[in-house]
Structure formats: C-alpha cells, structure tokens
Design a protein around this motif. Structure first.
Motif, short mmCIF file in Angstrom:
data_model
loop_
_atom_site.label_atom_id
_atom_site.label_comp_id
_atom_site.label_asym_id
_atom_site.label_seq_id
_atom_site.Cartn_x
_atom_site.Cartn_y
_atom_site.Cartn_z
N TRP B 36 0.88 -1.22 -0.01
CA TRP B 36 0.02 0.13 -0.03
C TRP B 36 1.08 1.35 -0.03
N GLY B 37 0.56 2.31 -0.72
CA GLY B 37 1.40 3.28 -0.95
C GLY B 37 2.92 3.19 -1.68
N LEU B 41 -1.71 -0.71 -7.87
CA LEU B 41 -2.16 -2.12 -8.26
C LEU B 41 -2.85 -2.02 -9.47
N MET B 42 -3.24 -1.23 -10.19
CA MET B 42 -3.78 -1.24 -11.54
C MET B 42 -2.66 -1.64 -12.45
N GLY B 73 -1.27 -2.78 4.77
CA GLY B 73 -1.92 -2.96 3.27
C GLY B 73 -1.14 -3.84 2.31
N SER B 75 -0.74 -7.19 1.73
CA SER B 75 -1.33 -8.45 1.12
C SER B 75 -2.80 -7.81 0.62
N GLY B 76 -3.30 -6.82 1.01
CA GLY B 76 -4.40 -6.42 0.31
C GLY B 76 -4.21 -5.58 -1.09
N HIS B 79 -3.00 -8.33 -3.42
CA HIS B 79 -4.24 -9.42 -3.74
C HIS B 79 -5.13 -8.60 -4.80
N MET B 80 -5.22 -7.31 -4.63
CA MET B 80 -5.88 -6.69 -5.51
C MET B 80 -5.42 -6.61 -7.01
N LEU B 83 -6.14 -9.48 -8.64
CA LEU B 83 -7.65 -9.53 -9.33
C LEU B 83 -7.44 -8.66 -10.81
N ARG B 84 -6.40 -7.61 -10.81
CA ARG B 84 -6.20 -7.02 -12.11
C ARG B 84 -5.55 -7.86 -13.27
N VAL B 105 0.33 -16.07 0.13
CA VAL B 105 -0.87 -16.83 0.39
C VAL B 105 -2.09 -16.36 -0.45
N VAL B 106 -2.55 -15.29 -0.36
CA VAL B 106 -3.80 -14.75 -1.02
C VAL B 106 -3.58 -14.51 -2.54
N ARG B 108 -1.90 -16.60 -3.94
CA ARG B 108 -1.54 -18.04 -4.44
C ARG B 108 -0.64 -18.05 -5.54
#
Lengths: 429, 146
Positions: B36-37, B41-42, B73, B75-76, B79-80, B83-84, B105-106, B108
């Motif tokens: 995070w920061g 993530l995009m 943040g 992992s979050g 992780h996002m 998704l992208r 882990v998240v 994978r």
C-alpha cells in the motif's frame, strides 16, 4: 505444519459454520507460510473487514457482488461465497474511504458514497465496531500489556507493541478478517518473547524533544534498521502519546519497524540489557546534527514549488490535544484563498472537538475537520492540488508518491502558516 | 533440443511459502518493497519515491526481493493487483514477514524463502526463473529454455 488444538480442528471441520471453516483454512495456509507451529487465541482484532470499492464487488458479481461475496472470496480467500455471521472476536474497523458528511468536499461521487454507506451498514450488522480510524487506541480500543491482538495498520501495530507492550504482528486485511471469526492468529513473531528483543542500537546525540523532532528521528530509525527492532538511547525526551504516535508511524514507513525500544521510556526496555535480551548486539547507528539535516532534506526532497495549495494534518489521526493546538494556532486567521486545510481524526475524537468548539474554530478559519480517512487512504486532495505541506513524516513519505504532487515536511505551526499564506517558509532550526 | 542448453545455470534450495510451480522473467531488487502506498495495483508498478524500481512493473514477473516493508495493506494491495492480472507469477524473498507471507498466500503465487544461497546474488533481472514451491527449488536460466 501448524498444530491444531481440538477446538481449532472442530472449526476446520465446519462445526462453527462455513465462514469460520474458511477462516481456519486461510489461517492454516498463512501459519504454514510463516513457519508457525501453533495458533494463539486473540479477542482483539482490528482490520478493514469486507469494505471494498465497487470494482472489487463487480469482480465477484457471479457470487452476488455484495459484502458477503467480498468477505468470503477476497477477505477469506475462499473459492466459494459463504454466509458470514456476526464476528466472534471483539472486532474493530479501522480507517475507511471517505468522510461520512464531507465526502462531496473530498470529491467523492454519489455512487462511491452509496457504496460506503452500504458497506458500513454491513460492518455494523456483523458486530464490528465502527472506529473508522488508524488510531484505535484513541477511539475505544486500548489493549493492555501482554494482550495478544491481531491488528492491521502499521502505525497502530508499532504503538501497541512498543508503547503499550501488547503483542501483535503487522497483520493484513485477510488475516484480520479471518481472526475476527476464528479468534486465532499464528503464534509467530511479536507474540513470542524472543522475537521482541532488540537487534540494533541507535544513539541519539541531538535533542529530540518535540513532535517534529520525534517524527524525524522515527524516519531516521526506520531508514537505518529497516524491519528490525531498534534500541534507542540518548537525548530523547518529553515522551508523550502523540510523539510516540508520530515516531512509530515514521519508522514503520521508512523501514518496516513494528516494535522499538526506548531505554527508560518504553515498557519492555527498563535497561539496555533488558531491551537486547543480553549484551548489546547488531550495528550501532548515530543520530547527530548531520543525520538530522540529512533526514530533513530527505523528507523535503519532493518539495520545490513554495506555493502551497493544500495542507493536510492528522497522520496518524490527530488526538484531541493536537486538534486543540491546531485550533489555537489558526484562531482569528483565515486559510488563504489559494490554499486549503484539512485536518483528519476519528469520529470519537471529533465528538470531543465538536463539544470543545475546535471544529467551529477550524471551520470559521476556512479549514475542515474530517474523520474516517486521510488524503492517502482516500486518494482525495482538493481539486487542482500540486503542492502539499504536511507535519507528518509518514504522510510526506506516501502522499506525494501516490498523488504525483510535491510535498513539504515541517512543524504544525509551519504548516498552518502555509495554509494561511499559501507560501511554504519552513526551515530547519 | 540440447539438454545442455536446458540445464539451469543455478539451482537454489529453500523452504516452501506457497505451493505450486510457476516460471517467468525475473525482476530483481535489493530494496524492500512497500505494498500500500508503494505500488500502483492497477498496473503492478512500483511508485515509491527514490525506489530503484520506481516506474517498473512486476506484473507476471518472478519478483526476487529482500522482503516486504511499510503498510499493513501489503497483502490487500498485492491481492487486488492479482484481481487486475497485475500480480507477480512467483516470488522469492529473504526476510520473512507477516506482510510478505500473507500476500503470497492470498495471491496464491508459488513462493520460496530461506534459501541456501542468496537469490539476490545469483539471479539478475531478465533471467528466466522457475519457482517450485512444492519442492522448495528455484531454477535459473540466462534465458527461457527452448
């Protein structure tokens, strides 16, 4: 492989429902990744459970695209969506995406606000306390020494470990959401005695006695020791909650400091030997006048233009003491037409600020007292912002990089002057 | 064609963090990474001021780095990014933290740590790397084997 108690085995088998089963499955994968041998019980969990921007909800539209889908598929990393009951642990929601009333000033759309309201209702329905702050310890969740917690938010984690002596790793969104259901977290890292001992020494040779100086020292320490545990000695004085808050936030940003010892100040460091768990070891860093100047210049390396069009205070969220100081500094003055001043805190602290009249003093001066979020979390700055002034080493570390703007670091008084004049005049005394 | 060409230049042994096998081009840094920061993530791009990878994307690369730092943040955000479609395909890191472990882990993504030789010394950006999380091995080629 992590060992399970009978109760944990039962959760894994689904005895406590599908969501808790998925939570245990994730926690086991996580524990094995860490190399943890067992879990520790926790009844104090702080995270950002289930809250998500619309695009994440849309990603899970086949599962309903709602809170349930996001909590199952994203937070619990489950391959299927399951019903999510009320949380089992004492659970708190940390900072969120926008101010609940000033969201339009922050440039948020109606659709984003609708999503925010919907998520918050779901959080409440699941029995999660809506603290909406990065400083839970200022809003109703103060752990005690030795208490095993599962907290997110690096500045809160370093505060809990170092200043209080509570025990938490820097957990993430998925591990905290799972811990809210399973009341378990891997017994690894800061939950264990040995892990909490110091690695490197930092000798402070210049007076560090104000929040501004504590912030710079924190930034130096993180840069020096990275993600290890520093043992700080020397001329650090006038310890207080807000100074620790800024120091820890800075150290967690420039490095990855999750716990620090200040000898004679923090509870697990009565002596140097105690802090190190024996003789001093590791490297020894010195914070002198030259290092102080280097850190100041580093924090101001993304500032060039002296026309400040935005001042943000409240990283980490301001305490009532800091809001009172800001109100005193700005009372009778006006924010410049070319600038803006936003101050961030928690809803709990804002209630006190309202009662004390500080919110009105700030508003009369043309500033806003906002809650829940900050400019970095919400990625919201006043329209057209090019140059920000900040009194937080953490915020100047993050915000300019995230928003592609310039940033200045200085004292609270320098920042408020900049808001009222539109000019940066900060300098290192 | 030739087995000599297919033989990895280096094989490193470590401990499984996340199981599975994946391979791709290496992106190596000696600096710790903020989630995070510190990352967009995009695009999977590092954005941290003064970071040696600033402006570089780790999307679909094998990310070889000392470890995670900064915000919880981590992992979050990774992780996002997953998704992208902007996550690394595999990871190798030296310093175990809750941030890096949970992130791996998240996402994978096959991930190995606690290596018998320092991967930062033996892998360079652009190498072809196969991370076998199940076996705890990291195989390194100069370029993708035929």
């Amino acid at each position: 492989m992590v060992m399970l108690t009978d109760a944990e085995q039962a959760m894994l088998q689904g005895d406590s429902g599908a969501a808790t089963q998925k939570a245990m499955e994730l926690l086991i994968r996580y524990a094995d990744a860490l190399g943890a041998e067992r879990f520790v019980e926790t009844n104090n969990v702080a995270g950002v459970p289930g809250s998500a921007p619309q695009w994440v909800k849309d990603y899970y539209k086949e599962d309903g695209g709602d809170y349930r889908a996001v909590f199952s598929r994203f937070d619990l990393d489950s391959d299927e969506a399951v019903d999510v009951p009320r949380m089992n642990a004492f659970s708190c929601h940390l900072q969120g995406g926008m101010d609940p009333t000033l969201w339009q000033e922050q440039g948020m759309t109606e659709a984003a606000h609708d999503n925010f309201v919907s998520d918050e209702a779901s959080v409440a329905d699941h029995g999660i306390q809506i603290l909406k702050t990065c400083t839970p310890y200022l809003a109703g969740n103060v752990p005690v020494m030795g208490e095993h917690c599962a907290w997110m938010e690096s500045s809160a984690v370093v505060f809990a470990n170092s200043v209080i002596g509570a025990r938490t790793n820097c957990e993430g969104r998925e591990s905290t959401s799972a811990a809210m259901l399973a009341k378990r977290i891997p017994d690894w890292g800061f939950h264990t005695d040995d892990f909490r001992k110091g690695h490197h020494g930092v000798a402070v040779e210049v007076p560090v006695d104000s929040i501004f100086e504590w912030g710079m020292l924190g930034y130096f320490v993180g840069d020096a020791v990275q993600d290890t545990i520093p043992v700080i000695t020397g001329s650090v004085s006038d310890a207080s909650l807000i100074r620790h808050k800024h120091f820890g936030a800075a150290a967690a940003s420039s490095g990855g400091v999750e716990m620090y010892h200040m000898v004679g100040i923090t509870p697990e460091a009565p002596t140097v030997e105690h802090a190190f768990g024996g003789a001093p070891k590791g490297e020894r860093f010195f914070y002198d006048a030259g290092q102080r100047r280097r850190i100041y210049e580093m924090l101001n390396s993304v500032g060039e233009n002296e026309d400040v069009d935005y001042v943000m205070l409240g990283c980490p969220h301001y305490s009532i003491e800091q809001i009172a100081q800001a109100a005193a500094l700005i009372e009778g003055r006006k924010v410049s037409a070319n600038s803006a001043l936003w101050v961030f805190t928690s809803r709990a602290v804002k209630a006190t600020a309202d009662a004390n009249g500080y919110t009105k003093i700030l508003r009369d001066a043309g500033a806003y007292l906002m809650t829940d979020t900050c400019s970095a979390i919400s990625q919201a700055v006043p329209k057209g912002t090019r140059v920000a002034a900040l009194d937080s080493a953490k915020q100047v570390h993050y915000l300019p990089a995230m928003m592609g703007i310039e940033g200045w670091y200085g004292t609270t008084a320098e920042c408020i002057d900049a808001a009222c004049t539109g000019k940066w005049k900060g300098k290192l005394a | 064609m030739s087995t000599v060409l297919d033989k990895p230049r280096v094989v490193i042994h470590g401990r499984k963090v996340v199981p599975g096998v994946a391979e791709g081009e290496a992106l190596v840094t000696r600096q710790t990474i903020s989630g995070w920061g510190g990352v967009n993530l995009m695009t999977g791009t590092v954005i941290e001021s003064r970071h040696e990878l600033k402006g570089v994307s780790f999307a679909n690369k094998v990310l070889v780095f000392p470890g995670a730092k900064g915000s919880s943040g981590w992992s979050g955000i990774f992780h996002m990014a997953k998704l992208r479609g902007m996550a690394p395909v595999a990871m190798v890191f030296n310093i175990m933290t809750t941030k890096a472990a949970l992130g791996a882990v998240v996402m994978r993504t096959p991930t190995v740590t606690e290596c018998d030789q320092d991967p930062l010394d033996l892998i360079k950006t652009g190498d072809w790397v196969r991370v076998n999380g199940d076996a705890g091995t990291i195989e390194v080629w100069d370029k993708k084997p035929e």
